[in-house]
Design a protein around this motif. Structure first.
Motif, short mmCIF file in Angstrom:
data_model
loop_
_atom_site.label_atom_id
_atom_site.label_comp_id
_atom_site.label_asym_id
_atom_site.label_seq_id
_atom_site.Cartn_x
_atom_site.Cartn_y
_atom_site.Cartn_z
N VAL A 140 -4.42 3.15 63.57
CA VAL A 140 -5.70 2.53 63.23
C VAL A 140 -6.21 3.13 61.93
O VAL A 140 -6.40 4.35 61.83
CB VAL A 140 -6.74 2.74 64.35
N ASN A 141 -6.40 2.30 60.91
CA ASN A 141 -6.95 2.79 59.64
C ASN A 141 -8.13 1.95 59.18
O ASN A 141 -8.47 1.93 58.00
CB ASN A 141 -5.87 2.85 58.56
N HIS A 142 -8.77 1.28 60.13
CA HIS A 142 -9.98 0.48 59.88
C HIS A 142 -10.93 0.75 61.04
O HIS A 142 -10.66 0.34 62.18
CB HIS A 142 -9.62 -1.00 59.79
N ILE A 143 -12.01 1.46 60.77
CA ILE A 143 -13.00 1.79 61.80
C ILE A 143 -14.33 1.18 61.42
O ILE A 143 -14.81 1.33 60.29
CB ILE A 143 -13.13 3.31 61.96
N ASP A 144 -14.92 0.48 62.37
CA ASP A 144 -16.22 -0.16 62.15
C ASP A 144 -17.32 0.67 62.81
O ASP A 144 -17.19 1.07 63.97
CB ASP A 144 -16.21 -1.57 62.76
N THR A 145 -18.41 0.92 62.06
CA THR A 145 -19.47 1.76 62.58
C THR A 145 -20.80 1.37 61.93
O THR A 145 -20.88 0.41 61.17
CB THR A 145 -19.16 3.25 62.32
#
Length: 304
Positions: free
Chosen positions: A63-68
């Protein structure tokens, strides 16, 4: 689908957010803080150390896309703080996407939507919490205003000043994308979308994003109408039948169907359960047949 060993997010393929290439299967951090977003008691924040381990495992699994967002917090947890603690110093290929527009006071109560002048403060708060000198991608979350030009223009100025690398928009219609694109490049559109809710199909927004090379990032793709609450255990017979055929879970089928909508469609399922994390990532390798995709797309929807 039977998982003999952990699959990685790379199985879902890649897409670019501006100049940043990401695996199409990402992670949404909201659920790490519990389900306090709507003031319900349907979920509690997981143990802090467990949340930190979960984030690290997600990155280890590709995982290299984190939504926050800075407004993802509960009395016990802050999503941005957990990300900072778990992952800083950040891997070079990690893209953290945050959003601005909504705001909450320290008690968790929702504040009036930010004015264009207040957006800088929200951006700086995300920078502070994440421990960064710039943000990879910032989504402007539309709060029912007819025009987003003034707000998006304020973010474009922050992009020009170097605080933001790329811009996106969230909870929008096609006219808002056109409005934003006239001001500055849009690299992603983040809307509520999934088997249960396909307004972005009906108004052509999902396909329009693909034609323009813009990532389309659904939220609530698994939870559907339950939104921030835990996903339902009740599923349409067709979803269950496809799941059985692939020895997969209904949630995996929903994610796979969403990813099959186009190579520009990303997914950001969130969870506080390590087992669900592995299952969600494995869904990126699930390939549905043309017949299965057609049958699933033909399901009745509560909202189109």
């Amino acid at each position: 689908m039977v998982i003999s060993e952990p699959m990685t997010a790379a199985a879902a393929g890649t897409w670019k957010l501006g100049d940043r290439k990401v695996n199409r299967l990402g992670f949404g951090a909201m659920r790490l803080t519990g389900n306090g977003m709507r003031g319900n008691s349907d979920g509690a924040p997981i143990d802090r150390d467990r949340a930190i381990r979960l984030l690290r495992v997600a990155v280890e699994l590709g995982v290299n896309h984190i939504d926050t967002a800075a407004f993802y917090f509960s009395p016990a947890r802050s999503a941005n703080e957990l990300i900072n603690r778990a992952l800083a110093p950040y891997p070079e290929d990690l893209v953290i996407v945050t959003k601005v527009g909504p705001g909450r006071d320290p008690s968790g109560a929702w504040l009036p939507p930010a004015t264009p002048e207040q957006l800088r403060g929200q951006v700086e708060e995300n920078l502070r919490q994440l421990g960064r000198d710039h943000l990879d991608v910032v989504n402007l979350r539309r709060m029912n205003q007819e025009s987003i030009a003034e707000h998006f223009g304020a973010l474009a100025e922050l992009r020009d000043s170097g605080l933001i690398r790329h811009l996106g928009i969230s909870s929008v219609k096609p006219e808002h994308l056109a409005e934003a694109q006239a001001i500055a490049p849009v690299v992603c559109v983040q809307n509520w979308y999934g088997l249960d809710r396909r307004l972005s199909d009906a108004n052509g927004l999902l396909d329009s994003c693909g034609e323009q090379g813009i990532a389309f990032v659904p939220y609530f793709a698994i939870a559907g109408e339950r939104r921030e609450a835990r996903a339902s255990d009740t599923h349409h017979d067709e979803v269950l039948a496809v799941a059985r055929a692939h020895r997969a879970t209904p949630a995996q089928v929903r994610l796979a169907w969403t990813l099959h909508r186009g190579p520009h469609v990303l997914a950001i399922p969130g969870t506080g359960d390590p087992g669900h994390l592995t299952e969600n990532i494995a869904a990126g390798a699930l390939r549905l047949s043309p017949d299965e995709l057609t049958r699933l797309r033909g399901l009745d929807q509560k909202a189109v």
